[in-house]
Structures are given as C-alpha cells and as structure tokens.
Design a protein around this motif. Structure first.
Motif, short mmCIF file in Angstrom:
data_model
loop_
_atom_site.label_atom_id
_atom_site.label_comp_id
_atom_site.label_asym_id
_atom_site.label_seq_id
_atom_site.Cartn_x
_atom_site.Cartn_y
_atom_site.Cartn_z
N GLY A 195 0.81 -1.21 0.00
CA GLY A 195 0.00 0.00 0.00
C GLY A 195 0.84 1.26 0.00
O GLY A 195 1.85 1.35 0.70
N ALA A 196 0.45 2.23 -0.82
CA ALA A 196 1.09 3.54 -0.84
C ALA A 196 0.02 4.55 -1.25
O ALA A 196 -1.06 4.17 -1.68
CB ALA A 196 2.26 3.56 -1.81
N ARG A 197 0.36 5.83 -1.11
CA ARG A 197 -0.64 6.85 -1.48
C ARG A 197 -0.79 6.93 -2.99
O ARG A 197 -1.90 6.97 -3.51
CB ARG A 197 -0.22 8.20 -0.92
CG ARG A 197 -0.23 8.22 0.60
CD ARG A 197 0.47 9.44 1.11
NE ARG A 197 -0.35 10.58 0.87
CZ ARG A 197 -0.80 11.40 1.80
NH1 ARG A 197 -0.48 11.19 3.05
NH2 ARG A 197 -1.56 12.42 1.51
N THR A 198 0.36 6.98 -3.70
CA THR A 198 0.32 7.09 -5.16
C THR A 198 1.27 6.09 -5.79
O THR A 198 2.16 5.55 -5.10
CB THR A 198 0.76 8.51 -5.61
OG1 THR A 198 2.12 8.68 -5.21
CG2 THR A 198 -0.10 9.60 -4.98
N VAL A 221 -1.83 -1.43 -3.81
CA VAL A 221 -3.05 -0.77 -3.31
C VAL A 221 -2.74 0.72 -3.13
O VAL A 221 -1.88 1.09 -2.32
CB VAL A 221 -3.48 -1.39 -1.96
CG1 VAL A 221 -4.83 -0.81 -1.53
CG2 VAL A 221 -3.56 -2.90 -2.05
N LEU A 222 -3.41 1.57 -3.91
CA LEU A 222 -3.18 3.02 -3.83
C LEU A 222 -4.33 3.68 -3.10
O LEU A 222 -5.49 3.48 -3.47
CB LEU A 222 -3.03 3.60 -5.24
CG LEU A 222 -1.96 2.95 -6.13
CD1 LEU A 222 -1.96 3.60 -7.50
CD2 LEU A 222 -0.58 3.04 -5.49
N SER A 223 -4.01 4.50 -2.10
CA SER A 223 -5.09 5.15 -1.33
C SER A 223 -5.55 6.45 -1.98
O SER A 223 -6.70 6.83 -1.86
CB SER A 223 -4.64 5.40 0.11
OG SER A 223 -3.55 6.29 0.12
N HIS A 232 -7.73 0.12 -5.14
CA HIS A 232 -7.86 1.46 -4.59
C HIS A 232 -8.35 1.41 -3.15
O HIS A 232 -9.18 0.58 -2.79
CB HIS A 232 -8.85 2.27 -5.44
CG HIS A 232 -9.12 3.63 -4.87
ND1 HIS A 232 -8.19 4.63 -4.87
CD2 HIS A 232 -10.22 4.13 -4.25
CE1 HIS A 232 -8.69 5.70 -4.29
NE2 HIS A 232 -9.92 5.43 -3.90
N GLY A 233 -7.79 2.30 -2.31
CA GLY A 233 -8.26 2.39 -0.93
C GLY A 233 -7.23 1.84 0.04
O GLY A 233 -6.02 2.08 -0.10
#
Ligand code: FES
Length: 386
Positions: A195-198, A221-223, A232-233
C-alpha cells in the motif's frame, strides 16, 4: 588382617604399578605442537554471529521520493553472515558529537550476503535516517550489528501460504523474503499487498515485478489514486478475501502503527490465533508532550561516569546517544533486551505496549532505555558495548 590374594586383584596391582611409566611413555610419544588457539566449531560460530561488523557504503540508489537503497560491503571479513529473510541490522555511525544507530530491515537476500553484499532501504525520517538519506556517500564507513530479529518465516509455526502487508517504507523486509523464496531457500507461497498513497511512492517496482515472474503474487493498493491494474483504498478484510483464505494464512505486517491498528480491527472478526499474525517492530518514537521538562541523567559505564540532559519526551537511549555515550542497542523497540540496564534512581515511564522485560527484571530494577522516558533526574548503570 588376613589378605586373600585374588588373580584379578593381582592384575590391578600390576596395572597400578605400570600407571606412571605408561603415562610418561604416552606423554613422550605425544605431539609437541601447541594446542590450536581456536577450533573449527568456534570459527564457524564466529562467522555466523560476528557481533559487530565494520562496513563500507558502496552504492546509494534513489527508490521513491524520500527513500533510498544503501548497499554495503563488509571490511573485517569477506562476507556477511547468512541470515533469515525478514531480519534487520542496526547501523551505527557518528553524526557530529552524537553516536547514533538505527535498525533497518535488510532488502537483499541471504545468498547475496555470502557475496559480501547487504542492502538496506532507508526512508528520510528522523535524525540518523535523514542524515543517511541526504549526506551518506559511497566510501563512508560504519559499524553494523549482525542480523537479528524474530520477523521471519518459521516452518513449525507458520502456514505455507503467507500474506505480507506493507505500508510505505515497510516494504523492505518483504523484498528479502520474496527474493529468498525465489532463490529456493524458503518453502512458503507469498502474497504481498503493498500500500502507498500514489504509484510514484511505490519503491522497488522493477524488482517486485521481476519477482512476480518467479512466483511472487503482488497486489498494489493506492489510497489516493485510482488506476487500472491497482486496487484502490486500504487493505481491508474484504480486499484480502478477494485473493486469499484469511483463516488458513499466516500474516506478516510491516508499516506504521496506524496500519497495524486498522488491520487488527479488520482481522478481529476472524478470531485468528496470535501466532498467525506477526508485526515488525518499529523504533520507539518521541512522546507528544506540550512542554517537556528536561532532567539530568547520570550514566555509569564500567569506571566512567557521564552526565547529560534528558528531555521528558525522548527515550533515555536518545539522550545517551546525543551525549556520545556508547550505549548498546539493536531493536530500539523494547524487544531484544540488548540495551538492558540497571536502574539506580529516579522516576520513569515506559512506552505503552513496549515493556518487554521479564518479571525478574521488573522486580530487581532493570530497564530497557530504548523504550523508557525520564520523569525526574535519573541514574543508570549501562553495560559497556562489546
Ligand atoms: S535495543 Fe532492543 S530492547 Fe532496547
């Protein structure tokens, strides 16, 4: 007294008579070479557990914004010790007057260690890590502890299907675990949620995509972005269910505390046994206090006495490092016991959920300075670093 002569007793007497001459003859026939100073078993133990190693930085590579890969070679021997993928080393260096150290997960594989190559992923966060990110150059020399830590696969404890969940810079131990699996040194099947933001903040993309060709399953997984090919999320139980049977998997988590809290809540309804979920420990952070007081800390190391300021919101270990006191440490999370020190006087508090002391340590006044904050002037006895 009557003495009854027996044939066996007579033979014993003969043997006894010959004892001294026989011994003399055996000693005379022995080698006059001095005994070896060390034995093969000790040499092997020294190779596997060198304690502290002298290392040189050989390469620095940007990975993602605010994160670099630092590669080292060992100077005091021709190879690093073999280790368990997922373990960490503590890197020690001097920045100005401060003697600082931080634990970093190893990203290279155990096999690469035997080729005298060991790489760490370092995020630009905190005093020493920030300095390493901005200032460290190839040719710089450091001290490094041998690989340690319990964050690794265990055949008897863990299931064959392991689910690894990384948040941000927490990807580092999973690189090593995936590489070790691809090289045939580990028996597990690995599914990685990263998971990362972008997308730009995902480190090791090329390496992970290459490992995906060799059996690693990766889910990015991008938040903060919605893109084709990415989830996403956040990593929720619903997302996990899409890829794996949660009840029969072993989980390895590495990321910020907020991620652990979130995942604990997501996994709680499944009632997993404690052994099914492993969290990599992170360094004990500063306390958030409005106006932290400053106390005096007196430290005894063998026959030396050091005196320094210690702020209420920082650990005793941080205060000692700032003053250049060589206080032993490794995990900085209260788990390894390497900083185990004798409390002599003063009041203190221990970070919540970090008290890894045994009952006897509590009773007889031993503390772990890496997770202990002062609440008055204090005095400690700290073991000398080996
Ligand atoms: S450094 Fe590991 S317990 Fe303090």
């Amino acid at each position: 007294m009557k003495f009854k002569r027996q044939i066996f007793g007579f033979q014993d007497m003969l043997r006894f008579k010959k004892l001294v001459p026989n011994r003399r003859a055996a000693l005379a026939a022995g080698s006059d070479k001095p005994l070896p100073e060390t034995y093969r078993v000790n040499q092997q133990a020294g190779r596997l557990h060198p304690g502290v190693m002298e290392v040189e930085l050989t390469a620095v590579r940007p990975l993602a914004p605010g994160m670099k890969e630092l590669t080292f070679r060992r100077l005091d021997a021709g190879a690093f010790p073999f280790f368990r993928a997922g373990q960490y080393v503590s890197l020690q260096g001097r920045v100005g007057e401060s003697l600082v150290s931080r634990p970093y997960s190893i990203v290279s594989s155990p096999r690469q260690a035997l080729e005298n190559k060991l790489a760490l992923g370092v995020a630009d966060a905190g005093f020493f890590s920030g300095w390493l990110n901005r200032e460290a150059r190839p040719g710089d020399r450091f001290r490094m502890t041998e690989p340690s830590g319990e964050f690794h696969y265990e055949t008897l404890r863990d299931g064959r299907q392991i689910v690894c969940i990384a948040g941000g810079a927490g990807i580092t131990p999973f690189l090593s675990m995936a590489r070790s699996m691809a090289e045939g040194d580990e028996p597990y099947q690995m599914l990685l949620f990263y998971g990362a933001r972008t997308e730009a903040q995902l480190a090791f993309r090329a390496e992970l995509d290459a490992l995906a060709e060799k059996g690693l399953r990766v889910v990015y997984v991008l938040s903060d972005e919605t893109k084709a090919g990415f989830e996403h999320g956040f990593v929720t139980a619903e997302l996990l269910e899409k890829y794996v049977d949660i009840r029969t998997s072993s989980f390895f988590l590495c990321g910020p505390q907020a991620m652990y809290d979130f995942l604990d809540a997501q996994l709680a309804p499944y009632g997993l046994p404690r052994k099914a979920v492993h969290r990599d420990a992170s360094c004990c952070p500063n306390l958030r206090l409005e106006a932290p007081r400053v106390f005096r800390l007196t430290v005894h190391v063998r026959d030396q006495i050091f005196s320094m300021e210690a702020a209420e919101h920082e650990t005793l270990l941080t205060a000692m490092e700032r003053a250049g006191v060589p206080a032993p440490n490794r995990c900085r999370a209260g788990g390894c016991g390497y900083c185990h020190s004798k409390w002599l006087s003063g009041e203190f508090r221990i970070a919540e959920g970090r008290d890894g002391r045994r009952e006897a340590d509590r009773k007889f006044g031993w503390i772990h300075p890496c997770v202990t904050y002062p609440m008055s002037d204090m005095e400690l006895e700290v073991p000398a670093e080996k």
